[in-house]
Design a protein around this motif. Structure first.
Motif, PDB file in Angstrom:
ATOM      1  N   PHE A  62       0.809  -1.210   0.000  1.00 47.09           N
ATOM      2  CA  PHE A  62       0.000   0.000   0.000  1.00 47.09           C
ATOM      3  C   PHE A  62       0.849   1.270   0.000  1.00 47.09           C
ATOM      4  O   PHE A  62       0.377   2.334  -0.379  1.00 47.09           O
ATOM      5  N   GLN A  63       2.132   1.185   0.422  1.00 47.98           N
ATOM      6  CA  GLN A  63       3.000   2.366   0.365  1.00 47.98           C
ATOM      7  C   GLN A  63       3.548   2.602  -1.039  1.00 47.98           C
ATOM      8  O   GLN A  63       4.189   3.618  -1.295  1.00 47.98           O
ATOM      9  N   GLN A  64       3.310   1.659  -1.963  1.00 51.72           N
ATOM     10  CA  GLN A  64       3.884   1.765  -3.304  1.00 51.72           C
ATOM     11  C   GLN A  64       2.903   2.348  -4.323  1.00 51.72           C
ATOM     12  O   GLN A  64       3.133   2.257  -5.523  1.00 51.72           O
ATOM     13  N   VAL A  65       1.828   2.955  -3.850  1.00 52.38           N
ATOM     14  CA  VAL A  65       0.895   3.671  -4.713  1.00 52.38           C
ATOM     15  C   VAL A  65       0.925   5.141  -4.313  1.00 52.38           C
ATOM     16  O   VAL A  65       0.758   5.475  -3.139  1.00 52.38           O
ATOM     17  N   LEU A  66       1.136   6.020  -5.272  1.00 52.39           N
ATOM     18  CA  LEU A  66       1.168   7.454  -5.003  1.00 52.39           C
ATOM     19  C   LEU A  66      -0.213   8.045  -5.292  1.00 52.39           C
ATOM     20  O   LEU A  66      -0.768   7.858  -6.376  1.00 52.39           O
ATOM     21  N   VAL A  67      -0.774   8.751  -4.312  1.00 44.58           N
ATOM     22  CA  VAL A  67      -2.054   9.431  -4.469  1.00 44.58           C
ATOM     23  C   VAL A  67      -1.790  10.922  -4.597  1.00 44.58           C
ATOM     24  O   VAL A  67      -1.108  11.514  -3.740  1.00 44.58           O
ATOM     25  N   ILE A  68      -2.305  11.543  -5.657  1.00 48.80           N
ATOM     26  CA  ILE A  68      -2.095  12.970  -5.864  1.00 48.80           C
ATOM     27  C   ILE A  68      -3.430  13.656  -6.138  1.00 48.80           C
ATOM     28  O   ILE A  68      -4.369  13.045  -6.654  1.00 48.80           O
ATOM     29  N   LEU A  69      -3.512  14.923  -5.761  1.00 48.62           N
ATOM     30  CA  LEU A  69      -4.710  15.733  -5.940  1.00 48.62           C
ATOM     31  C   LEU A  69      -4.319  16.992  -6.710  1.00 48.62           C
ATOM     32  O   LEU A  69      -3.502  17.778  -6.246  1.00 48.62           O
ATOM     33  N   ASP A  70      -4.888  17.142  -7.893  1.00 45.60           N
ATOM     34  CA  ASP A  70      -4.590  18.295  -8.752  1.00 45.60           C
ATOM     35  C   ASP A  70      -3.097  18.486  -8.946  1.00 45.60           C
ATOM     36  O   ASP A  70      -2.569  19.602  -8.925  1.00 45.60           O
ATOM     37  N   GLY A  71      -2.383  17.352  -9.100  1.00 42.03           N
ATOM     38  CA  GLY A  71      -0.990  17.413  -9.495  1.00 42.03           C
ATOM     39  C   GLY A  71       0.041  17.284  -8.397  1.00 42.03           C
ATOM     40  O   GLY A  71       1.226  17.103  -8.694  1.00 42.03           O
ATOM     41  N   ILE A  72      -0.371  17.372  -7.104  1.00 45.79           N
ATOM     42  CA  ILE A  72       0.622  17.252  -6.035  1.00 45.79           C
ATOM     43  C   ILE A  72       0.210  16.160  -5.049  1.00 45.79           C
ATOM     44  O   ILE A  72      -0.961  15.840  -4.892  1.00 45.79           O
ATOM     45  N   ARG A  73       1.215  15.602  -4.376  1.00 43.57           N
ATOM     46  CA  ARG A  73       1.061  14.357  -3.625  1.00 43.57           C
ATOM     47  C   ARG A  73       0.315  14.543  -2.312  1.00 43.57           C
ATOM     48  O   ARG A  73       0.377  15.586  -1.660  1.00 43.57           O
ATOM     49  N   LEU A  74      -0.385  13.434  -1.926  1.00 42.56           N
ATOM     50  CA  LEU A  74      -1.116  13.378  -0.668  1.00 42.56           C
ATOM     51  C   LEU A  74      -0.543  12.365   0.312  1.00 42.56           C
ATOM     52  O   LEU A  74      -0.920  12.372   1.487  1.00 42.56           O
ATOM     53  N   ASN A  75       0.339  11.465  -0.137  1.00 44.51           N
ATOM     54  CA  ASN A  75       0.794  10.368   0.720  1.00 44.51           C
ATOM     55  C   ASN A  75       1.283  10.876   2.064  1.00 44.51           C
ATOM     56  O   ASN A  75       2.109  11.786   2.140  1.00 44.51           O
ATOM     57  N   ASP A  76       0.758  10.267   3.131  1.00 44.41           N
ATOM     58  CA  ASP A  76       1.012  10.761   4.472  1.00 44.41           C
ATOM     59  C   ASP A  76       2.416  10.377   4.944  1.00 44.41           C
ATOM     60  O   ASP A  76       2.838   9.238   4.757  1.00 44.41           O
ATOM     61  N   PRO A  77       3.150  11.299   5.585  1.00 48.64           N
ATOM     62  CA  PRO A  77       4.490  10.969   6.071  1.00 48.64           C
ATOM     63  C   PRO A  77       4.487   9.913   7.171  1.00 48.64           C
ATOM     64  O   PRO A  77       5.478   9.191   7.340  1.00 48.64           O
ATOM     65  N   LEU A  78       3.380   9.824   7.937  1.00 46.94           N
ATOM     66  CA  LEU A  78       3.344   8.890   9.058  1.00 46.94           C
ATOM     67  C   LEU A  78       3.195   7.458   8.592  1.00 46.94           C
ATOM     68  O   LEU A  78       3.958   6.577   8.987  1.00 46.94           O
ATOM     69  N   THR A  79       2.180   7.198   7.735  1.00 47.65           N
ATOM     70  CA  THR A  79       1.899   5.837   7.292  1.00 47.65           C
ATOM     71  C   THR A  79       1.074   5.842   6.015  1.00 47.65           C
ATOM     72  O   THR A  79       0.204   6.701   5.830  1.00 47.65           O
ATOM     73  N   GLY A  80       1.314   4.857   5.153  1.00 48.66           N
ATOM     74  CA  GLY A  80       0.532   4.697   3.946  1.00 48.66           C
ATOM     75  C   GLY A  80      -0.897   4.268   4.188  1.00 48.66           C
ATOM     76  O   GLY A  80      -1.730   4.317   3.283  1.00 48.66           O
ATOM     77  N   HIS A  81      -1.229   3.842   5.433  1.00 49.53           N
ATOM     78  CA  HIS A  81      -2.610   3.477   5.747  1.00 49.53           C
ATOM     79  C   HIS A  81      -3.556   4.670   5.613  1.00 49.53           C
ATOM     80  O   HIS A  81      -4.768   4.487   5.473  1.00 49.53           O
ATOM     81  N   PHE A  82      -3.014   5.892   5.654  1.00 49.74           N
ATOM     82  CA  PHE A  82      -3.853   7.091   5.566  1.00 49.74           C
ATOM     83  C   PHE A  82      -3.950   7.639   4.147  1.00 49.74           C
ATOM     84  O   PHE A  82      -4.550   8.696   3.943  1.00 49.74           O
ATOM     85  N   ASN A  83      -3.371   6.954   3.170  1.00 54.21           N
ATOM     86  CA  ASN A  83      -3.328   7.509   1.815  1.00 54.21           C
ATOM     87  C   ASN A  83      -4.697   7.588   1.155  1.00 54.21           C
ATOM     88  O   ASN A  83      -4.891   8.354   0.207  1.00 54.21           O
ATOM     89  N   SER A  84      -5.661   6.792   1.634  1.00 50.85           N
ATOM     90  CA  SER A  84      -7.001   6.857   1.054  1.00 50.85           C
ATOM     91  C   SER A  84      -7.859   7.938   1.716  1.00 50.85           C
ATOM     92  O   SER A  84      -9.023   8.115   1.347  1.00 50.85           O
ATOM     93  N   TYR A  85      -7.302   8.670   2.688  1.00 48.09           N
ATOM     94  CA  TYR A  85      -8.007   9.798   3.306  1.00 48.09           C
ATOM     95  C   TYR A  85      -7.793  11.026   2.419  1.00 48.09           C
ATOM     96  O   TYR A  85      -6.924  11.860   2.672  1.00 48.09           O
ATOM     97  N   ILE A  86      -8.595  11.137   1.402  1.00 46.22           N
ATOM     98  CA  ILE A  86      -8.403  12.145   0.363  1.00 46.22           C
ATOM     99  C   ILE A  86      -9.265  13.364   0.685  1.00 46.22           C
ATOM    100  O   ILE A  86     -10.485  13.255   0.753  1.00 46.22           O
ATOM    101  N   PRO A  87      -8.668  14.538   0.907  1.00 43.79           N
ATOM    102  CA  PRO A  87      -9.403  15.702   1.432  1.00 43.79           C
ATOM    103  C   PRO A  87     -10.184  16.469   0.365  1.00 43.79           C
ATOM    104  O   PRO A  87     -10.007  17.677   0.183  1.00 43.79           O
ATOM    105  N   ILE A  88     -11.059  15.768  -0.347  1.00 44.68           N
ATOM    106  CA  ILE A  88     -11.914  16.422  -1.325  1.00 44.68           C
ATOM    107  C   ILE A  88     -13.251  15.697  -1.326  1.00 44.68           C
ATOM    108  O   ILE A  88     -13.305  14.464  -1.234  1.00 44.68           O
ATOM    109  N   SER A  89     -14.338  16.447  -1.403  1.00 44.46           N
ATOM    110  CA  SER A  89     -15.670  15.847  -1.464  1.00 44.46           C
ATOM    111  C   SER A  89     -15.952  15.374  -2.881  1.00 44.46           C
ATOM    112  O   SER A  89     -15.460  15.961  -3.860  1.00 44.46           O
TER     113      SER A  89
END
Length: 633
Positions: A89-116
Motif C-alpha cells: 500500500f505504500q507503493q501507490v502514489l495518491v495525488i490531488l490536482d498534481g501534487i502528492r497526498l501520501n502521508d508521512p506517518l503511514t501509507g494506511h492514511f493515503n485513502s483519506y483524500i481531502p476532497i468531497s
C-alpha cells in the motif's frame, strides 16, 4: 488502457457526445494528450460515479476498478489500503490536482483524500512504474484526483447543485452535497461528504464510524494567459479500529484522524510555453487508543511540497516538459519520536511523435533524499497505432524510501508485548525495475478490449517479517521470548502478472443507456526470503472486478462485484478467519421522479451476506440495506 469505470453513463441527452474510449489525460506525461499516445495502461473514472454506483466513498469506488485492489479494514472510508499490480500500500502514489497526498506517518492514511465527491471532475489511474516523473512511492501506480475547479476551462456562466441523503441499517446516515459556479473569470465550488453509523456488531463492541470531508476551491482567471487557484480541505475520521493493526483478543481499539489541506496554484500559458507552480501543505493529527486502559498513541505529521513545471511545444510532433520539486516531511509522536526528512528532484519528459503512428515518451529524473542520497530514475514509454489496435509498452526504474512508521514504530513504548510491529531505522530505500507491454482493441466505438503483461523486479522491498526476540536488532523495550513483526528489507521480490479488461458503453436514446466494465488480473510474487512477509503475501493472486449500469426511462439499475483469491495470510487471527477467497456483490435501484433532477433509490451492499476479512482480524460488514434520495439542479 482500461476505462471500465468510465462506463458511468451520462444522464443528460442523446445529443451529448458518448463517453470516449480514448480520452485526454495528463497523468502519464504531465501534458494533456490522448491516452492512446502515452504508452501506458490508464483508467479514467468520472467524478459523479459515487452518485450512480452502489458505493459511499472514494476507496469503495476504487475497489471496482480493474487491476486496482483495495484491502479494506473498515467500511465507507474508515480505512482502506490501495494497492496496484501486487505492490504494497505504500507503493501507490495518491495525488490531488498534481501534487502528492501520501502521508508521512503511514501509507494506511493515503485513502483519506481531502476532497468531497461533488468537487471531483475525474480520477485518472496510471498503472505501473511512474517514479521518473513523480519520484518516491510511484511504484505500483498513481491515483490522480482532478477537481472541477482546477481543471476548469472556458464555460458558460451558471451554477450546479447536487445532494444525496442515505439512511439504512445500524444507524447509517450519509450525506453528499455540493455547489459549483462559474461567473465571468471566476470558478468556485464547495462540497461535503459525511458517512456515519453506529455500526455492525463486532467482538464486544460495534463498528461505528463518523467520517466527514469538507472541501472548497476557487480559480480566478487574471488575464488571457494567467490564472491562480486555491483549495482547502478538511477531513475528520473517527472509527472503531478493532484489530486494524493487531490480532489480539484484548484489542478494542478506536482511532481518530484529522487532516487539513492547503493548495495554491499559479498557471501561465502563452504561445508555445506553459508554466505552473504549485505549493501544498498538509497537517494530520492521529490519536490511536488500543483500549481504554492504555494511553493513546498521539502522532502529528506535516507535509510541505513545491512543484514547478514548464512545458514547451517544439512543433506539432514534439514537446518537452521539465520540472523541479521539493518535499519536506515531519512528525512529532509520543510513540515514534520527532523526525524530519527532506528530498528534492528534477525531471524532464520528451513527447515525440514519429511518423503517423509511433509515439515515444522518454523521461529522466534525478532525485535526492536526505537519508538515502542520490538516485537516477529513467523511464521509456512507447505506443503504436495500427487501425483499430493500439500496441503499447513501458519500462522504467522506481524507488521508495521508508515512512516514519516503518522506521520508528513502537520505539518509545515500554514495554512492547509480543506480536507487535517494530520499526527499523536502518532500512535502505527500495528500488525496482519494471516493464510492461500490451494492446488495446477498439472493436467498435462502444466496445474495447485491453490486455497487459507486466513484471516488476524489486530489491530491498520494505515489509513486515515475523522475527523472534533473539534476532531483533533492538531489544531494549521488548519482551524476552516474544515474537515480533520487524520492518525489514527483503532481498528480492519479483511480481509477474497479466491484466485484461473489457468496456462497453452505449446511449440508445435520451433515457435508455447501458454501460459496463469487467476486469481480470492474475499475479504471482516470489520472494527470496523463506519467511513470508505480511503485505507481499496478502495481495490478490486472481482478482475480478465488474460493474454494470442500466437506465431505462424512470428506472436505473447498477451492480458492482468482485472476486478475490490469494494465498492464506501467514498471520491469522484466532477468532476471525482471514478469507483466502471471497465474492462480493452490491446493487442499487434508482427511480427517477423528475427527469435527471430528483430520484429515490434503494441499495444493498454485500447482498449475499459474506463474512470476510481483508487484513488481520478486522471484520468487514455483512449485508447492509440502505436507501435515500438525490437531487441534481
Amino acid at each position: 488502457m482500461s476505462l471500465a469505470l468510465l462506463g458511468v453513463f451520462s444522464n443528460s441527452t442523446a445529443q451529448e457526445k458518448e463517453i470516449e474510449l480514448d480520452p485526454i489525460t495528463i497523468t502519464a506525461s504531465l501534458t494533456p494528450v490522448s491516452a492512446s499516445k502515452t504508452g501506458r495502461n490508464i483508467l479514467i473514472i468520472k467524478g459523479d460515479a459515487l452518485q450512480k454506483l452502489p458505493v459511499q466513498s472514494i476507496d469503495e469506488l476504487l475497489r471496482y476498478v480493474p487491476g486496482v485492489e483495495v484491502q479494506s479494514r473498515g467500511p465507507m472510508g474508515a480505512q482502506g489500503d490501495i494497492t496496484i499490480r501486487g505492490g504494497t500500500f505504500q507503493q501507490v502514489l495518491v495525488i490531488l490536482d498534481g501534487i502528492r497526498l501520501n502521508d508521512p506517518l503511514t501509507g494506511h492514511f493515503n485513502s483519506y483524500i481531502p476532497i468531497s465527491p461533488a468537487e471531483i471532475d475525474r480520477i485518472e489511474i496510471l498503472k505501473g512504474a511512474s517514479s521518473a516523473i513523480y519520484g518516491t512511492e510511484a511504484v505500483g501506480g498513481v491515483v490522480h484526483i482532478i477537481s472541477k475547479t482546477f481543471a476548469a476551462k472556458k464555460q458558460s456562466n451558471g451554477h450546479k447543485i447536487n445532494a444525496q441523503l442515505t439512511a439504512g441499517d445500524y444507524g447509517l446516515f450519509n450525506t453528499q452535497a455540493g455547489i459549483s459556479m462559474h461567473q465571468e473569470n471566476t470558478t468556485a465550488s464547495v462540497g461535503v461528504l459525511t458517512n456515519n453509523a453506529k455500526g455492525q456488531p463486532l467482538r464486544g463492541t460495534k463498528g461505528y464510524f463518523n467520517l466527514t470531508t469538507i472541501s472548497a476551491s476557487i480559480k480566478q482567471q487574471l488575464n488571457e494567459n494567467t490564472s491562480v487557484a486555491y483549495r482547502f480541505g478538511y477531513d475528520d475520521r473517527a472509527f472503531n479500529a478493532q484489530n486494524f493493526y493487531t490480532t489480539f483478543l484484548s484489542d478494542s481499539a478506536t482511532e481518530a484522524v484529522v487532516s487539513r489541506w492547503h493548495h495554491f496554484k499559479l498557471q501561465y500559458q502563452k504561445n508555445k510555453h506553459r508554466f505552473s507552480f504549485d505549493a501544498g501543505y498538509k497537517q494530520a493529527d492521529d490519536v490511536y487508543r488500543f483500549r481504554k486502559a492504555v494511553s493513546p498513541n498521539v502522532n502529528n505529521s506535516s507535509l510541505f511540497q513545491s512543484l514547478a513545471i514548464h512545458d514547451y511545444t517544439i512543433n506539432d510532433k514534439s514537446s518537452i516538459t521539465s520540472g523541479v520539486q521539493f518535499i519536506s516531511r515531519k512528525i512529532t509522536s509520543n510513540d515514534r519520536g520527532n523526525h524530519e526528512v527532506s528530498n528534492a528532484g528534477a525531471f524532464v519528459v520528451l513527447n515525440q511523435k514519429i511518423g503517423e503512428n509511433l509515439q515515444l515518451n522518454p523521461a529522466l529524473r534525478v532525485d535526492w533524499n536526505e537519508r538515502s542520497g542520490w538516485e537516477i530514475i529513467p523511464q521509456l514509454n512507447a505506443s503504436y497505432r495500427m487501425e483499430s489496435i493500439l500496441f503499447r509498452g513501458s519500462l522504467g526504474r522506481t524507488t521508495r524510501d521508508a515512512d516514519f512508521t516503518e522506521r520508528f514504530n513502537n520505539y518509545q513504548r515500554n514495554p512492547v508485548p509480543s506480536g507487535q510491529r517494530i520499526g527499523n531505522p536502518d532500512l535502505t530505500s527500495e528500488t525496482s525495475f519494471s516493464y510492461e507491454f500490451g494492446a488495446d482493441y477498439f472493436i467498435t466505438p462502444s466496445f474495447k478490449l485491453s490486455t497487459t503483461w507486466f513484471e516488476r523486479f524489486q530489491d530491498d522491498l520494505i515489509d513486515y517479517v515475523t522475527t523472534p526476540y533473539a534476532t531483533m536488532p533492538r531489544q531494549v523495550n521488548l519482551t524476552p521470548g516474544g515474537t515480533y513483526l520487524l520492518t525489514s528489507n527483503i532481498n528480492k521480490v519479483n511480481t509477474t502478472g497479466i491484466e485484461t479488461d473489457v468496456q462497453y458503453t452505449h446511449q440508445f436514446t435520451d433515457d435508455h443507456s447501458l454501460a459496463g466494465g469487467l476486469g481480470f488480473i492474475w499475479m504471482r510474487s516470489r520472494s527470496s526470503d523463506t519467511v513470508p512477509s505480511l503485505y507481499v503475501s496478502n495481495h490478490a493472486r486472481e482478482l475480478i472486478n465488474f460493474n454494470v449500469i442500466y437506465r431505462y426511462k424512470k428506472l436505473g439499475f447498477s451492480v458492482n462485484g468482485l472476486y478475490k483469491n490469494r494465498r492464506a495470510q501467514p498471520i491469522a487471527s484466532p477468532f476471525v478467519p482471514i478469507s483466502k477467497d471471497y465474492f462480493l456483490l452490491s446493487t442499487r435501484v434508482d427511480l427517477f421522479l423528475l427527469k435527471n433532477k430528483l430520484a429515490v433509490f434503494v441499495q444493498v451492499d454485500n447482498i449475499f451476506n459474506k463474512r470476510y476479512s481483508d487484513l488481520l482480524g478486522s471484520v468487514m460488514p455483512q449485508r447492509w440495506v440502505m436507501g435515500g434520495v438525490k437531487v441534481n439542479l
